[in-house]
Design a protein around this motif. Structure first.
Motif, short mmCIF file in Angstrom:
data_model
loop_
_atom_site.label_atom_id
_atom_site.label_comp_id
_atom_site.label_asym_id
_atom_site.label_seq_id
_atom_site.Cartn_x
_atom_site.Cartn_y
_atom_site.Cartn_z
N ASP A 129 20.73 48.69 37.62
CA ASP A 129 21.60 49.29 36.61
C ASP A 129 22.77 50.01 37.29
N PRO A 130 23.87 50.21 36.58
CA PRO A 130 25.02 50.90 37.18
C PRO A 130 24.66 52.32 37.61
N VAL A 131 25.20 52.73 38.75
CA VAL A 131 25.05 54.11 39.20
C VAL A 131 26.45 54.69 39.34
N PRO A 132 26.61 56.00 39.11
CA PRO A 132 27.94 56.62 39.20
C PRO A 132 28.53 56.49 40.59
N VAL A 133 29.84 56.38 40.67
CA VAL A 133 30.53 56.28 41.95
C VAL A 133 31.97 56.76 41.77
N LEU A 134 32.54 57.31 42.82
CA LEU A 134 33.92 57.76 42.77
C LEU A 134 34.86 56.56 42.87
N TYR A 135 35.67 56.36 41.87
CA TYR A 135 36.68 55.31 41.91
C TYR A 135 37.79 55.65 40.92
N ALA A 136 38.96 55.06 41.15
CA ALA A 136 40.09 55.22 40.24
C ALA A 136 40.67 53.85 39.95
N GLY A 137 41.18 53.67 38.75
CA GLY A 137 41.70 52.36 38.37
C GLY A 137 40.66 51.55 37.61
N THR A 138 41.05 50.38 37.19
CA THR A 138 40.17 49.55 36.36
C THR A 138 39.32 48.58 37.16
N GLY A 139 39.59 48.44 38.46
CA GLY A 139 38.83 47.49 39.27
C GLY A 139 39.59 46.19 39.46
N VAL A 140 39.02 45.30 40.26
CA VAL A 140 39.68 44.03 40.57
C VAL A 140 38.73 42.88 40.30
N PRO A 141 39.25 41.73 39.90
CA PRO A 141 38.39 40.55 39.71
C PRO A 141 37.92 40.01 41.05
N PRO A 142 36.77 39.34 41.09
CA PRO A 142 36.22 38.86 42.35
C PRO A 142 37.16 37.96 43.14
N GLU A 143 37.93 37.11 42.45
CA GLU A 143 38.79 36.19 43.19
C GLU A 143 39.88 36.94 43.96
N ARG A 144 40.34 38.06 43.43
CA ARG A 144 41.34 38.85 44.16
C ARG A 144 40.72 39.46 45.41
N LEU A 145 39.46 39.86 45.30
CA LEU A 145 38.75 40.44 46.44
C LEU A 145 38.62 39.40 47.56
N VAL A 146 38.26 38.18 47.19
CA VAL A 146 38.12 37.11 48.17
C VAL A 146 39.47 36.77 48.79
N THR A 147 40.51 36.71 47.97
CA THR A 147 41.84 36.38 48.47
C THR A 147 42.33 37.42 49.47
N GLU A 148 42.14 38.69 49.15
CA GLU A 148 42.60 39.76 50.04
C GLU A 148 41.81 39.77 51.34
N THR A 149 40.50 39.54 51.27
CA THR A 149 39.68 39.50 52.48
C THR A 149 40.10 38.34 53.37
N THR A 150 40.35 37.18 52.76
CA THR A 150 40.80 36.01 53.51
C THR A 150 42.14 36.28 54.17
N ARG A 151 43.05 36.95 53.46
CA ARG A 151 44.36 37.28 54.02
C ARG A 151 44.22 38.17 55.24
N ARG A 152 43.32 39.13 55.17
CA ARG A 152 43.14 40.05 56.29
C ARG A 152 42.58 39.34 57.51
N PHE A 153 41.65 38.45 57.28
CA PHE A 153 41.12 37.67 58.40
C PHE A 153 42.22 36.82 59.02
N GLY A 154 43.08 36.26 58.17
CA GLY A 154 44.16 35.43 58.68
C GLY A 154 45.14 36.21 59.53
N MET A 155 45.34 37.49 59.23
CA MET A 155 46.26 38.32 60.00
C MET A 155 45.68 38.72 61.34
N LEU A 156 44.37 38.67 61.48
CA LEU A 156 43.72 39.14 62.71
C LEU A 156 43.12 38.04 63.56
N THR A 157 42.88 36.89 62.98
CA THR A 157 42.12 35.85 63.66
C THR A 157 42.83 35.36 64.92
N LYS A 158 42.09 35.35 66.04
CA LYS A 158 42.56 34.77 67.28
C LYS A 158 41.66 33.60 67.68
#
Length: 285
Positions: A129-158
């Motif tokens: 069940d949901p537990v309280p947590v500190l956050y602000a804003g409405t949240g992000v959809p899962p696909e945006r989370l995946v896209t941003e994580t992929t972008r970050r890996f792309g910026m660092l990958t050697k």
């Protein structure tokens, strides 16, 4: 929606699949992700609103270590809401932080936690069940989370596995005493990062010390590497944890993430909150 309506293992092949299913169902829940270091994902109405992991600083650590918020102010506001249910609203209502600033910090911590979780191999999940947590804003959809994580890996990958390895190795200055002249031309944030680099801290330790995101620290360390001001070195003995303090002047050890890959969880067992309670009376989300 009850937990019995949430995605079953047969339909959720991995963590992104589970989050996508929760989004489609407009569900609210908390997901405890097991592994090293593991973490917690908070979902409200199908959107991911917060993530917490020992692998990266959360909202509280960022606010305090970056000195956006004093310890006294945090303690005072925290006493008014021990569950974090209304903590974000109280911080803004008392004029301690602007609503926009808090939302930016909250979103940045969310993306950074997702990145940190992706660096390590996870072993499963548990939906509760949901537990309280500190956050602000409405949240992000899962696909945006995946896209941003992929972008970050792309910026660092050697090379394959290099990001996860860098994140857990200790960072050493390359000079014996005073920094070379090239260090004087660095930006303030690069100088602060260089000053905190002592050969004992990992990038994770540096992130907690400075109140910055793990990804941002890794990105700036790459710049210092290019200038040959720092170098990575794995500690002797692969099983030995880092003993670097998170903050200067303390002896508290900061545990180091174990070797891992950048893959998201694949083997993902699930228990309902009712099953978890019956299996382990002391279990908490």
């Amino acid at each position: 929606m009850s937990l019995n309506d949430i995605a079953q293992p047969s339909t959720a092949r991995n963590l992104p699949s589970l989050l996508a299913d929760l989004h489609a169902r407009n569900s609210s829940c908390t997901i405890a992700v097991s592994g090293t270091p593991g973490g917690t994902i908070h979902v409200r109405d199908g959107l991911v609103v917060a993530m917490e992991t020992p692998g990266a600083p959360g909202v509280e650590a960022i606010l305090l270590k970056s000195r956006r918020l004093t310890e006294e102010a945090w303690t005072s506001v925290r006493a008014t809401d021990t569950t974090h249910e209304h903590l974000a609203r109280e911080l803004v209502a008392q004029g301690l932080l602007g609503a926009g600033e808090l939302e930016v910090v909250s979103l940045g911590a969310l993306f950074d936690a997702a990145f940190a979780l992706s660096l390590n191999r996870q072993t499963g999940w548990e939906v509760t069940d949901p537990v309280p947590v500190l956050y602000a804003g409405t949240g992000v959809p899962p696909e945006r989370l995946v896209t941003e994580t992929t972008r970050r890996f792309g910026m660092l990958t050697k090379e394959p596995g290099s990001i996860a390895r860098d994140a857990r190795d200790r960072v050493h200055p390359t000079y014996p005493a005073d920094p070379p002249e090239s260090a004087a031309r660095l930006s303030p944030r690069h100088r602060d990062l260089l000053a905190a680099t002592d050969g004992r801290r990992t990038p994770r330790d540096l992130a907690f010390t400075l109140g910055r995101g793990l990804f941002a620290v890794l990105l700036d360390l790459r710049h210092l590497l290019e200038l040959r001001l720092v170098r990575y070195a794995a500690p002797a003995g692969t099983a030995r944890p880092s003993t670097a303090p998170r903050t200067p002047g303390t002896d508290a050890p900061a545990p180091r993430s174990a070797p891992a890959t950048a893959e998201l969880p694949r083997r993902l067992p699930r228990r309902t909150g009712q099953q978890a309670a019956s299996d382990s009376p002391e279990h908490t989300s």
